[in-house]
Every structure is written in C-alpha cells, then in structure tokens.
Design a protein around this motif. Sequence first.
Motif, short mmCIF file in Angstrom:
data_model
loop_
_atom_site.label_atom_id
_atom_site.label_comp_id
_atom_site.label_asym_id
_atom_site.label_seq_id
_atom_site.Cartn_x
_atom_site.Cartn_y
_atom_site.Cartn_z
N UNK A 1 7.28 2.18 -57.03
CA UNK A 1 6.29 2.96 -57.85
C UNK A 1 4.57 2.49 -57.82
N UNK A 2 4.30 1.30 -57.47
CA UNK A 2 3.10 1.21 -57.31
C UNK A 2 2.56 1.46 -56.00
N UNK A 3 3.57 1.97 -54.89
CA UNK A 3 3.11 2.20 -53.79
C UNK A 3 2.88 3.90 -53.86
N UNK A 4 3.71 4.79 -54.79
CA UNK A 4 3.36 6.06 -55.12
C UNK A 4 2.13 6.29 -55.91
N UNK A 5 1.98 5.38 -56.70
CA UNK A 5 0.83 5.32 -57.60
C UNK A 5 -0.49 5.21 -56.70
N UNK A 6 -0.63 4.33 -55.81
CA UNK A 6 -1.50 3.91 -54.90
C UNK A 6 -1.84 5.24 -54.06
N UNK A 7 -0.76 5.82 -53.54
CA UNK A 7 -0.70 7.19 -52.66
C UNK A 7 -1.40 8.16 -53.20
N UNK A 8 -0.95 8.38 -54.45
CA UNK A 8 -1.60 9.54 -55.40
C UNK A 8 -3.27 9.24 -55.52
N UNK A 9 -3.41 7.98 -55.95
CA UNK A 9 -4.79 7.62 -56.29
C UNK A 9 -5.59 7.81 -54.80
N UNK A 10 -5.05 7.34 -53.49
CA UNK A 10 -5.67 7.41 -52.56
C UNK A 10 -6.08 8.76 -52.17
N UNK B 1 6.48 13.19 -70.37
CA UNK B 1 7.07 12.33 -71.16
C UNK B 1 8.25 11.46 -70.45
N UNK B 2 9.02 12.09 -69.54
CA UNK B 2 9.83 11.39 -68.44
C UNK B 2 9.28 10.36 -67.79
N UNK B 3 8.02 10.83 -67.13
CA UNK B 3 7.44 9.56 -66.31
C UNK B 3 6.85 8.42 -67.25
N UNK B 4 6.54 8.86 -68.48
CA UNK B 4 5.81 7.65 -69.19
C UNK B 4 7.11 6.78 -69.67
N UNK B 5 8.09 7.53 -70.15
CA UNK B 5 9.21 6.54 -70.78
C UNK B 5 9.90 5.84 -69.59
N UNK B 6 9.81 6.42 -68.29
CA UNK B 6 10.26 5.70 -67.20
C UNK B 6 9.55 4.37 -67.06
N UNK C 1 6.95 23.82 -53.21
CA UNK C 1 8.29 23.29 -52.68
C UNK C 1 8.38 21.71 -52.82
N UNK C 2 7.53 20.85 -52.77
CA UNK C 2 7.69 19.57 -53.02
C UNK C 2 8.30 19.38 -54.67
N UNK C 3 7.66 20.17 -55.47
CA UNK C 3 8.08 19.62 -56.61
C UNK C 3 9.50 20.09 -56.99
N UNK D 1 14.03 7.37 -56.26
CA UNK D 1 13.01 7.77 -55.35
C UNK D 1 12.35 9.09 -55.70
N UNK D 2 12.93 10.02 -56.24
CA UNK D 2 12.45 11.26 -56.73
C UNK D 2 11.43 10.82 -58.00
N UNK D 3 11.77 9.96 -58.65
CA UNK D 3 10.95 9.51 -60.16
C UNK D 3 9.73 9.04 -59.33
N UNK D 4 9.71 7.87 -58.59
CA UNK D 4 8.33 7.57 -57.88
C UNK D 4 7.47 8.51 -56.86
N UNK D 5 8.41 9.50 -56.51
CA UNK D 5 7.86 10.58 -55.81
C UNK D 5 6.89 11.33 -56.82
N UNK D 6 7.45 11.90 -57.98
CA UNK D 6 7.01 12.42 -58.79
C UNK D 6 5.56 11.84 -59.58
N UNK D 7 5.44 10.55 -59.61
CA UNK D 7 4.33 9.99 -59.81
C UNK D 7 3.02 10.35 -59.24
N UNK D 8 3.26 10.43 -57.52
CA UNK D 8 2.23 10.77 -56.84
C UNK D 8 2.09 12.29 -56.92
N UNK D 9 3.08 13.14 -57.06
CA UNK D 9 2.95 14.73 -57.12
C UNK D 9 2.19 14.93 -58.21
N UNK D 10 2.54 14.29 -59.40
CA UNK D 10 1.98 14.49 -60.71
C UNK D 10 0.40 14.36 -60.65
#
Lengths: 288, 337
Positions: free
Chosen positions: A25-34, A90-95, A176-178, A222-231
């Motif tokens: 999760x933190x990796x995806x968050x970092x990737x999104x912010x980077x 809602x899904x990302x925040x509740x997860x 496509x990614x989403x 995997x899909x969930x943490x991926x969606x963090x970066x995508x969102x």
Amino acid sequence: MGYFLTFGHSPWGQQILTHVSWNLLWASLFAGVAFFVAHASYMVLSAHRKRHPAETDAIEAARPDLPARIPRHSGVARAFHWVMAASMFTLLLTAFLPIAGVRFAWVTWHWMAGLVLTTSILFHVIHASFFLDFWSIWVGPKDLPELRAEILRELGHDVPGPKPGKYPLGNRLYHLAIVAAGLSVIASGLTMMVRVRTPLFPRNPYMLADSTWGFVYVAHGMAGVGLVGLVIAHVYFAVRPDKWWITKAMILGWITRRQYIEHHDPDRWVVGIHPKTQVPNPKSQVAQ
Amino acid sequence: MAVIRDVMPAFELFQPASTADALSLLDRYGSDAWVFAGGLDSFDWLKDRIKRPRYVVDLGGVAELKGIRERDGGLEIGAMATLTEVVQHPAVRERYAILMEAAEAAASPQIRNQGTIGGNVSQDTRCWYYRSGWSCYRAGGNICYADTPEAINREHAILGADRCVAVNPSDTAPALIALGASMVVRGSGGERVMNAEDYFIGPGTDIMRMTALQPGELLAAIRIPGDWAGSRFYFEKVRDRQVWDFALVSVASAMVTSGETIENMRLVVNGVAARPLRLVNVEQFVKGKPRNEATAAAAGEMAIEGAQPLRFNAYKVPLMRNLVKRAIRGVEEWATS
C-alpha cells in the motif's frame, strides 16, 4: 517474499497465502505521489513549448460550421462516472484507512460500496456497448503512430502526426489499466463476499480451498493497492489546470469549439457533418 | 518437534519501577514488546509459543499502578490492583458491590490473588481456534474457523459478529461499564481518559484487538464515579462449572428506582459479543416504567433483537433474554411467587 505477500498455516499445517503485505500500500502510495511530482515538474519545465494562440485562432476560424459547444459526455455517462468515483473513493477509504490506523466498522460500508461499483460498471459495459462509440476508448496497434507523435510532442518536437480522437492516448491507456484493476478487484471482491455475513446469501467459507482463497485475497489486495496509485494519478490529472477542460466536460457535458479543435483530430472524432466525407456521425452527440 | 509447554521460551525481561520507564520501554521496542500484568493471560500465550515477543515488560514493580484510592467522590483503581484487593476493599464492598461480585466471580482464589483488574479487562479472547495459533482473522489471516459449518462454537458470539465471532471473556468489564467507569490510558504522547464502554472494541473496528489500547500504551487506572454508588445492582454470571470458568453469558446492571418505578438504569451483557454490550435501547425502554415482570419480559425480548446464533450457541439467546429479565425485576422478590 514476505515483503510482498503474507502467509499463514492451515489447520493441517500447510503454509497458505493469506493476503498481500500492506507494505505494498505504501509502495503504491509512494509511486502515485512520485509520479505526480515528476510529471508536475516536467510540465513546469516544458511550459514554454505551448502552441501560440494565433495558430489555434486560425484553425478555429476555418471551422465556422462547428457549434460553440461540442457535446462530449451525456448526462447518463456523467452520472455513471461520478457514481463510480464516489463508490471507488468509499472503497479505498474503507479499505485502507483502517490499515493506516483509523479505526471504524468498515466492512459493511466496504461491501455495499463494492456492490454500487459493480452495478455501475455493469451499467457502463451495457451502455458503452450498445449506446456509445464503444471502440473510441480502447487502444490497439493502430494507435502506435499516435503514441510516437505524442512522445515526440512531449519531447518538444513539432510533429504533424495524428492527434487524439475523442480520447487522448493517455486517457485510453489509463482506462485500460483501470479496467484490469477494476475487474480484478470486483471479481475477487464479489467472491470474498461469500465469506462475510450479508443479508444477500448464506456464508460459505468453504466454497474454495484455503490456498485458493489465498489467491483470491492476494488478487483483491494487489488490485486494491494498484488502484491507490491509479486514483492518485487520475485525481492529479483531473485537477491540473491544463486538463481542467476535460474535468469540466465531465461536470457540464461539453467542451468548447476551440478546445475541440485544439486537442482533437476532427477526422478521428467527427462532430456533426464530416467536413471531408459530408457523412454525419450519429454517435458524436452522445458519446462519452 | 513437540512444543514443551511447561518451559518458558526465551525473551528479554524488563521490570521497570515507574510508569515513565515502562512507557519508555514500550516506545523503544514497539510491537516487539509484550505488556505483562498478572501474567494469567500472558503465560498461556508465551508457553504455547503462539505469541513470541522478544521483550516482556513486567509491570509488577510499578507502585503507581497499584492501589485503590478515593477520587472526586468515586474511586480510582490502579490497573495493577489484584482482583482480590478489589473484592476485599471496603469502599468497593460498600458502594460498588456489583464490582465486588464480578471480581469475585473471576476464576479461582489463587488466580484472583495474582490477576489484576487491568489484566482482567484487557485480556484477549478465549476462542480456542485463535488461541491454538491458527491463521484466523484475529491472528492476521483471512478466515474465522469458529464460524464455519463444522465449527465447535458453543461459547461464541450471537451479536456484533463481523467476520470474527470471538467473545470478550472479562467478568469485571460489564460491571465497570454499568458503573459508568472510565479508563485512564497512558502512552508516550500523554494521557487519555475514555468511557469504559469505548475501551472495548469489536472486530468491525479492529479485528486483531479487543481494546482501544494502541501499541505503546498502558491502561494505568480505572476511575469509577460516585453517580451509581449504592444503587440497586445486579450481577449474574452463567458458566459451565461454578468453581472456575469463563462466562457463557453474564449481565451487570445498576438501577435507580423511585418506589417501584425505574428512574434510571445502565445494563450491560458480556459473553455474547467481542465486546461487552451496553443495551442502551433497553435502558431507554425501561426508564419510567414499573419494575415488574411485564417490563422485564419486554426488555428481555428487546435485548435479543438481532441475535444471530451459530450452530451450537443458540442457547445463548434465551439465556441472555432471561438474564436481562432477572437484572430488571431482580430474583429475590420473585423467588416465592
């Protein structure tokens, strides 16, 4: 391996997958912010390469037949987008808030939001298949010249090559990614609902073997943490000043004639009567 | 290789003399540290090798966490006060008899001599699937073995289950909630005081914890206000073995009456969910009503609304209903009727 996945033991002593490591999760968050920082920096540095307004004035003057407002998203399509966005947030925040230490009873909210997302996606698939220009959002080999032209433009070259049709290439790649992440998270999430108590159907924790459940949980994670970066990337582009016209179109439903001419290839996204073939595009007014 | 359950595994033991030192140790070692109070819960985990902390912080030498003292018209009980001290304290016996009864119902005299009230309220669930070390939700896995078609779940939850169906095992917790107690929690960031009912959390909030204690925090004391002192109390614990067992269901209540009318009440049940449940809807319902069989019967029915028994614990539904009835109408007055 433990950095990416976590394992437990079945009652028979077998090692089984349980879920992804929340380090991801933190990796995806970092990737999104980077990505956000890198792209924003690049855009600041390349701001001087913008087209001169006089050029766009000339092109706009050549197309007086176009209406002042070009419909881009129908009301139904916009409603779908915002319902999907609300359910996704809602899904990302509740997860992930509980993982970040914010405690609340999240499970019911999570699966209910998941059902809203699933319903909206089903609606979108049917709507896009039968009522929209279905292929306008997909990418394929035919887009390679556009990809090359877009890269060269980004690198500062003045390329006459193809411009986007209705959707820029970046939009289509993102879609496509989403689609991949979204369908994975929905399929695994609906399967996981069998394990929790809902009023919809009886629980059945033994529907799958322990090890198979592990793969379902990993796919969901995997899909969930991926969606963090995508969102994060999506929100970043939605609020960028140079992309605000696209976001505004998702709110109001239309873009201006100037934006249409400036950012789109009229041959690939035909609005009204095609200037060369004189053939009307029946889906141009309602396409998402 | 078989696990040798009688031998303590190796860990580094710290015996701080002050709360500050204890918090400093917890801050330094984070999730590798284990807080050790009376040891009754800890010894099981450690000897069974299910929990393998590297550092154990024994609070037995921290004098400021011990003792029972008067405070603001009520009592402040140090988290390290033993259950025997609670049972024998004159103020507890005189003004908060419900707490005396609840503490006296816990385990055996030997265990009450060693076990602390802080440990009693903070102990982990007794679900044997979880305590056997299986990878259930509560242990960080992705299944509840007690909530499967073949599970032996006679002691498990009928209310508030959220993936995990374990129940809270504490005897003193429902009594403290009924008395309107508050919990004093200390951490490196300072002190926070919370209502006793908020101290306990269910699996929906955090499936891996029973209390609101965060890593690095300690329960320092329990404060009981004077509001409910000397009111009409009721505590009953139903268990398989009367001499020494955890509750199947327990009920604790504090009631203020005017004549035969119920003016105010706090009513709590335990053993039916992952946290002691304060039955606020029942409390509201009985307020202003006569304390009689009809009120008690209606309250009992209201109490079990939403109960979802598992395969082997449906008996808990009528048991809880009847305990709530008894808490409201009492037992002495009706024994001969």
